[in-house]
Design an enzyme around this catalytic site. Structure first.
Site: not given
Length: 79
Positions: A42, A15-18
């Site tokens: 995501d 998920n954000c920001p990965e």
């Protein structure tokens, strides 16, 4: 559409920001003009990855959505 790619980034389940953080690192290691395929789950990548490309000058060649999986083909800008 199928594009011959130089590298693949599998960010499924992240998920954000990965996904964008991983994308930044992967693009950095890619040769100029190289094509990267990104696989993500995501939904925020639909917004984040196109903005990433515009901001850093890379070309978003194509994007697709298949049953909750988001696919992107990104061509790294020439140096």
């Amino acid at each position: 559409m199928t594009h011959p790619v130089d590298a693949i980034l599998d960010a499924t389940g992240l998920n954000c920001p990965e996904p964008v953080m991983m994308l930044h690192n992967k693009v950095r290691d890619l040769a100029p003009g190289g094509l990267l395929k990104v696989i993500a789950t995501d939904p925020s990548t639909r917004r984040d990855i196109p903005k990433f490309c515009v901001f850093l000058g890379h070309e978003l060649v194509e994007q697709q959505e298949e049953a909750g999986t988001y696919l992107y083909w990104i061509r790294k800008k020439a140096d």
